[in-house]
Design a protein around this motif. Structure first.
Motif, PDB file in Angstrom:
ATOM      1  N   MET A   1       0.844  -1.183   0.000  1.00 54.21           N
ATOM      2  CA  MET A   1       0.000   0.000   0.000  1.00 54.21           C
ATOM      3  C   MET A   1       0.888   1.245   0.000  1.00 54.21           C
ATOM      4  N   PRO A   2       0.399   2.340  -0.578  1.00 60.72           N
ATOM      5  CA  PRO A   2       1.172   3.581  -0.582  1.00 60.72           C
ATOM      6  C   PRO A   2       1.265   4.177   0.827  1.00 60.72           C
ATOM      7  N   LEU A   3       2.301   4.974   1.025  1.00 61.90           N
ATOM      8  CA  LEU A   3       2.529   5.642   2.303  1.00 61.90           C
ATOM      9  C   LEU A   3       2.201   7.125   2.144  1.00 61.90           C
ATOM     10  N   TYR A   4       1.565   7.687   3.163  1.00 59.08           N
ATOM     11  CA  TYR A   4       1.163   9.088   3.135  1.00 59.08           C
ATOM     12  C   TYR A   4       1.536   9.766   4.442  1.00 59.08           C
ATOM     13  N   GLU A   5       1.697  11.085   4.356  1.00 58.06           N
ATOM     14  CA  GLU A   5       1.865  11.925   5.535  1.00 58.06           C
ATOM     15  C   GLU A   5       0.782  12.980   5.462  1.00 58.06           C
ATOM     16  N   SER A   6       0.010  13.109   6.511  1.00 55.76           N
ATOM     17  CA  SER A   6      -1.115  14.040   6.517  1.00 55.76           C
ATOM     18  C   SER A   6      -1.041  14.916   7.758  1.00 55.76           C
ATOM     19  N   VAL A   7      -1.181  16.214   7.549  1.00 60.71           N
ATOM     20  CA  VAL A   7      -1.222  17.175   8.656  1.00 60.71           C
ATOM     21  C   VAL A   7      -2.525  17.934   8.543  1.00 60.71           C
ATOM     22  N   VAL A  30      -9.797   5.626   8.424  1.00 55.31           N
ATOM     23  CA  VAL A  30      -8.691   4.990   7.692  1.00 55.31           C
ATOM     24  C   VAL A  30      -8.688   3.484   7.959  1.00 55.31           C
ATOM     25  N   ASP A  31      -8.870   3.091   9.223  1.00 53.06           N
ATOM     26  CA  ASP A  31      -8.868   1.666   9.579  1.00 53.06           C
ATOM     27  C   ASP A  31     -10.024   0.909   8.921  1.00 53.06           C
ATOM     28  N   GLU A  32     -11.206   1.522   8.893  1.00 54.39           N
ATOM     29  CA  GLU A  32     -12.376   0.864   8.301  1.00 54.39           C
ATOM     30  C   GLU A  32     -12.231   0.646   6.800  1.00 54.39           C
ATOM     31  N   ASN A  33     -11.410   1.478   6.152  1.00 52.04           N
ATOM     32  CA  ASN A  33     -11.229   1.375   4.712  1.00 52.04           C
ATOM     33  C   ASN A  33      -9.956   0.632   4.328  1.00 52.04           C
ATOM     34  N   GLY A  34      -9.395  -0.133   5.249  1.00 44.46           N
ATOM     35  CA  GLY A  34      -8.271  -0.995   4.931  1.00 44.46           C
ATOM     36  C   GLY A  34      -6.893  -0.394   5.114  1.00 44.46           C
ATOM     37  N   GLY A  35      -6.774   0.733   5.782  1.00 49.25           N
ATOM     38  CA  GLY A  35      -5.475   1.354   6.022  1.00 49.25           C
ATOM     39  C   GLY A  35      -5.079   1.275   7.479  1.00 49.25           C
ATOM     40  N   SER A  36      -3.917   1.848   7.777  1.00 46.86           N
ATOM     41  CA  SER A  36      -3.480   1.888   9.178  1.00 46.86           C
ATOM     42  C   SER A  36      -2.691   3.171   9.431  1.00 46.86           C
ATOM     43  N   ILE A  37      -2.744   3.614  10.673  1.00 45.77           N
ATOM     44  CA  ILE A  37      -1.992   4.788  11.108  1.00 45.77           C
ATOM     45  C   ILE A  37      -0.675   4.285  11.688  1.00 45.77           C
ATOM     46  N   GLN A  38       0.429   4.644  11.068  1.00 53.86           N
ATOM     47  CA  GLN A  38       1.736   4.212  11.556  1.00 53.86           C
ATOM     48  C   GLN A  38       2.226   5.095  12.707  1.00 53.86           C
ATOM     49  N   ARG A  39       1.976   6.380  12.597  1.00 56.77           N
ATOM     50  CA  ARG A  39       2.397   7.324  13.641  1.00 56.77           C
ATOM     51  C   ARG A  39       1.382   8.444  13.721  1.00 56.77           C
ATOM     52  N   ASN A  64       1.009   9.601   9.958  1.00 54.72           N
ATOM     53  CA  ASN A  64       1.730   8.838   8.947  1.00 54.72           C
ATOM     54  C   ASN A  64       0.856   7.634   8.636  1.00 54.72           C
ATOM     55  N   LEU A  65       0.447   7.520   7.385  1.00 51.28           N
ATOM     56  CA  LEU A  65      -0.539   6.525   6.987  1.00 51.28           C
ATOM     57  C   LEU A  65       0.061   5.484   6.052  1.00 51.28           C
ATOM     58  N   ASP A  66      -0.399   4.260   6.215  1.00 52.35           N
ATOM     59  CA  ASP A  66      -0.147   3.177   5.262  1.00 52.35           C
ATOM     60  C   ASP A  66      -1.537   2.736   4.824  1.00 52.35           C
ATOM     61  N   ALA A  67      -2.015   3.346   3.731  1.00 50.35           N
ATOM     62  CA  ALA A  67      -3.422   3.169   3.387  1.00 50.35           C
ATOM     63  C   ALA A  67      -3.628   3.217   1.878  1.00 50.35           C
ATOM     64  N   PRO A  68      -4.692   2.589   1.402  1.00 47.16           N
ATOM     65  CA  PRO A  68      -5.030   2.703  -0.016  1.00 47.16           C
ATOM     66  C   PRO A  68      -5.563   4.110  -0.319  1.00 47.16           C
ATOM     67  N   PRO A  69      -5.459   4.540  -1.564  1.00 48.80           N
ATOM     68  CA  PRO A  69      -5.915   5.894  -1.917  1.00 48.80           C
ATOM     69  C   PRO A  69      -7.382   6.158  -1.564  1.00 48.80           C
ATOM     70  N   ALA A  70      -8.246   5.158  -1.691  1.00 53.94           N
ATOM     71  CA  ALA A  70      -9.667   5.359  -1.363  1.00 53.94           C
ATOM     72  C   ALA A  70      -9.850   5.721   0.107  1.00 53.94           C
ATOM     73  N   SER A  71      -9.051   5.140   0.960  1.00 52.80           N
ATOM     74  CA  SER A  71      -9.125   5.428   2.388  1.00 52.80           C
ATOM     75  C   SER A  71      -8.709   6.876   2.669  1.00 52.80           C
ATOM     76  N   VAL A  72      -7.653   7.308   2.001  1.00 49.62           N
ATOM     77  CA  VAL A  72      -7.172   8.684   2.189  1.00 49.62           C
ATOM     78  C   VAL A  72      -8.208   9.681   1.667  1.00 49.62           C
ATOM     79  N   HIS A  73      -8.815   9.389   0.525  1.00 42.27           N
ATOM     80  CA  HIS A  73      -9.842  10.276  -0.027  1.00 42.27           C
ATOM     81  C   HIS A  73     -11.036  10.398   0.907  1.00 42.27           C
ATOM     82  N   GLU A  74     -11.431   9.304   1.521  1.00 45.71           N
ATOM     83  CA  GLU A  74     -12.554   9.338   2.461  1.00 45.71           C
ATOM     84  C   GLU A  74     -12.204  10.160   3.697  1.00 45.71           C
ATOM     85  N   MET A  75     -10.977  10.003   4.201  1.00 44.71           N
ATOM     86  CA  MET A  75     -10.539  10.794   5.352  1.00 44.71           C
ATOM     87  C   MET A  75     -10.543  12.284   4.994  1.00 44.71           C
TER      88      MET A  75
END
Length: 158
Positions: A1-7, A30-39, A64-75
């Motif tokens: 899965m892609p890695l993201y940083e979100s502020v 993020v968790d419900e859509n198949g991703g995880s929060i790393q930090r 810091n996210l390890d999540a699919p793009p759909a999860s990030v878009h929903e967040m």
């Protein structure tokens, strides 16, 4: 899965507990859509460079996210809908950092500097509120003596 940083930044009149609950809700999305929060880092209430929607300060939170793009878009969609969130930015990164973010590292430096300042000597609590007061008074007295007069304006030279 892609890695993201979100502020994201939250209004100043929201309490830290409410900011934490808001971050929990975004993490749950993020968790419900198949991703995880790393930090997750709470940077605290910080001053803004310029006013945003009449706010001069805001609470900052980093994910810091390890999540699919759909999860990030929903967040991000939920961040747009929430009126307490002033701004957000999510970027894709190549790899996660092991060390804390530079903002968190800077907080530790500031605390160390404060500890160093409390132990410095030189100034006491007596009459030395202004650092050069005694030296200036002595210099003025010496100058007046060399001129041959005292501070009252009476000439002592005969």
């Amino acid at each position: 899965m892609p890695l993201y940083e979100s502020v994201f930044i939250v209004r100043q009149d929201v309490t830290a507990a409410q900011v934490d609950a808001l971050a929990d809700s975004f993490a749950k999305i993020v968790d419900e859509n198949g991703g995880s929060i790393q930090r997750r880092e709470y940077w605290g209430l910080r001053s803004l460079s310029y006013r945003i929607k009449k706010n001069r300060k805001a609470h900052y939170v980093l994910f810091n996210l390890d999540a699919p793009p759909a999860s990030v878009h929903e967040m991000e969609r939920n961040m747009r809908l929430n009126e307490d969130v002033l701004r957000y930015m999510t970027i894709r990164i190549e790899k996660m950092r092991d060390e804390p973010s530079p903002i968190m590292q800077g907080k530790g430096d500031r605390e160390r500097e404060r500890a160093d300042r409390t132990g410095r000597g030189g100034r006491g609590r007596d009459d030395s509120r202004f650092g050069d007061r005694d030296r200036d008074r002595d210099r003025d007295r010496d100058r007046d003596r060399d001129r041959g007069s005292d501070r009252s304006g009476v000439d002592n030279t005969d």
